[in-house]
Scaffold this active site. Structure first.
Site, PDB file in Angstrom:
ATOM      1  N   ASP A  12       0.828  -1.215   0.000  1.00  0.00           N
ATOM      2  CA  ASP A  12       0.000   0.000   0.000  1.00  0.00           C
ATOM      3  C   ASP A  12       0.863   1.266   0.000  1.00  0.00           C
ATOM      4  OD1 ASP A  12      -2.346   1.427  -0.018  1.00  0.00           O
ATOM      5  OD2 ASP A  12      -2.689   1.272   2.148  1.00  0.00           O
ATOM      6  N   ASN A  60     -11.040  -2.207  -5.242  1.00  0.00           N
ATOM      7  CA  ASN A  60     -10.258  -1.316  -6.119  1.00  0.00           C
ATOM      8  C   ASN A  60     -10.921  -1.092  -7.490  1.00  0.00           C
ATOM      9  OD1 ASN A  60      -7.037  -2.531  -4.897  1.00  0.00           O
ATOM     10  ND2 ASN A  60      -8.165  -0.710  -4.276  1.00  0.00           N
TER      11      ASN A  60
HETATM   12  C1  IPE Z   1      -5.554  -2.557  -0.205  1.00  0.00           C
HETATM   13  O1  IPE Z   1      -5.171  -1.235  -0.362  1.00  0.00           O
HETATM   14  C2  IPE Z   1      -5.530  -3.254  -1.529  1.00  0.00           C
HETATM   15  C3  IPE Z   1      -4.211  -3.459  -2.118  1.00  0.00           C
HETATM   16  C4  IPE Z   1      -3.060  -3.166  -1.580  1.00  0.00           C
HETATM   17  C5  IPE Z   1      -4.213  -4.080  -3.411  1.00  0.00           C
HETATM   18  P1  IPE Z   1      -6.237  -0.056  -0.489  1.00  0.00           P
HETATM   19  O2  IPE Z   1      -5.460   1.190  -0.647  1.00  0.00           O
HETATM   20  O3  IPE Z   1      -7.212  -0.366  -1.549  1.00  0.00           O
HETATM   21  O4  IPE Z   1      -6.954  -0.125   0.933  1.00  0.00           O
HETATM   22  P2  IPE Z   1      -7.861   0.930   1.697  1.00  0.00           P
HETATM   23  O5  IPE Z   1      -8.979   1.271   0.779  1.00  0.00           O
HETATM   24  O6  IPE Z   1      -7.015   2.117   2.005  1.00  0.00           O
HETATM   25  O7  IPE Z   1      -8.292   0.235   2.935  1.00  0.00           O
HETATM   26  C1  IPE Z   2      -1.491   0.322  -3.381  1.00  0.00           C
HETATM   27  O1  IPE Z   2      -1.299   1.692  -3.376  1.00  0.00           O
HETATM   28  C2  IPE Z   2      -1.783  -0.229  -4.751  1.00  0.00           C
HETATM   29  C3  IPE Z   2      -3.177  -0.648  -4.957  1.00  0.00           C
HETATM   30  C4  IPE Z   2      -4.128  -0.596  -4.086  1.00  0.00           C
HETATM   31  C5  IPE Z   2      -3.513  -1.167  -6.259  1.00  0.00           C
HETATM   32  P1  IPE Z   2      -2.502   2.706  -3.388  1.00  0.00           P
HETATM   33  O2  IPE Z   2      -2.863   2.971  -4.809  1.00  0.00           O
HETATM   34  O3  IPE Z   2      -3.611   2.264  -2.528  1.00  0.00           O
HETATM   35  O4  IPE Z   2      -1.823   4.005  -2.773  1.00  0.00           O
HETATM   36  P2  IPE Z   2      -2.431   4.970  -1.675  1.00  0.00           P
HETATM   37  O5  IPE Z   2      -2.835   4.112  -0.523  1.00  0.00           O
HETATM   38  O6  IPE Z   2      -3.581   5.663  -2.297  1.00  0.00           O
HETATM   39  O7  IPE Z   2      -1.311   5.877  -1.321  1.00  0.00           O
HETATM   40 MG    MG Z   3      -4.007   2.489  -0.559  1.00  0.00          MG
END
Ligand code: IPE
Ligand code: IPE
Ligand code: MG
Length: 236
Positions: A12, A60
């Protein structure tokens, strides 16, 4: 030293990493791919037997379409680019999640590499794609109920191995160490059943900055933990 058999990672912080640099979120995802490559190699060096990476959640899909498209395109490119390395490192690729919902090209590349690495005997690398822990449990309950109704499963010999066998993770052991980067301390519908007794490790580092040293730190922290599984220290 005691290496965790199954490490799962919630990768993340790509978006925030990029935004901090005044760049679009997609820039963060591109750099996130580099971390994936580094950490896969590092886990393999540590002789971790199972590495499971949360790459795309069911939730997502709700992101802006151009971001979803970028992630899917990066996935196809990465699968194509990394194929040789997976083979050379004896890594077996696996996926969990609702693969049917992925674009055809992703499914094609994924299917091809899973098939071509199926006889590899080294680390099993599992990508969680369009994955949701609740959806996985729901699917298992539904399939089991069908089988009970059709008398394929008898409720008298029902045990938790039957639940395991109906999860996407049926061929994987429970998670020993769960790592989440970016400072968030939540599970976000990742493996729910499988982390029942996992050690949890949270770090502030954003995924694109997560290095081999950070991974080693997580392993060292894991090695300091006492896993009691309900018993007392003395009993261990
Ligand atoms: C969790 O991250 C999903 C992945 C790392 C693929 P998110 O960024 O989607 O999670 P939330 O929404 O902050 O909980
Ligand atoms: C994790 O990084 C990747 C996926 C969830 C696909 P994020 O895209 O959630 O990055 P933040 O949490 O918005 O910084
Ligand atoms: Mg994230």
């Amino acid at each position: 030293m005691n290496t965790p058999n199954h490490v799962a990672i919630i990768m993340d912080g790509n978006g925030r990493w990029a935004e901090q640099k005044g760049m679009p979120r997609e820039f963060g995802h591109q750099h996130g791919v580099r971390s994936v490559k580094k950490i896969v190699e590092e886990a393999n060096k540590f002789k971790v037997k199972y590495l499971t990476l949360f790459a795309f959640s069911v939730e997502n899909w709700g992101r802006p379409s151009y971001e979803v498209e970028t992630l899917m395109r990066l996935l196809v490119e990465t699968l194509k680019d990394e194929f040789e390395d997976l083979i050379n490192n004896n890594i077996k690729l696996n996926s969990i999640g609702d693969v049917k919902s992925l674009p055809n090209e992703v499914r094609y590349e994924l299917g091809k590499i899973i098939n071509n690495t199926k006889d590899n005997t080294g680390m099993t690398l599992t990508l969680a794609l369009s994955y949701g822990g609740k959806q996985e449990i729901f699917k298992a309950v539904k399939e089991i109920s069908e089988k009970v109704k059709n008398e394929i499963i008898n409720l008298d010999n029902f045990d938790d191995s039957i639940i395991n066998d109906h999860l996407y993770t049926k061929n994987l052991p429970d998670v020993d160490l769960l790592i989440r980067t970016s400072g968030e301390q939540r599970i976000s519908n990742f493996l729910l059943w499988q982390i029942a007794y996992a050690e949890l490790y949270f770090t502030e580092t954003y995924w694109p900055d997560f290095s081999e040293e950070d991974f080693t730190d997580a392993i060292i922290e894991y090695q300091k933990r006492e896993r009691r599984f309900g018993k007392t220290s003395k009993q261990l």
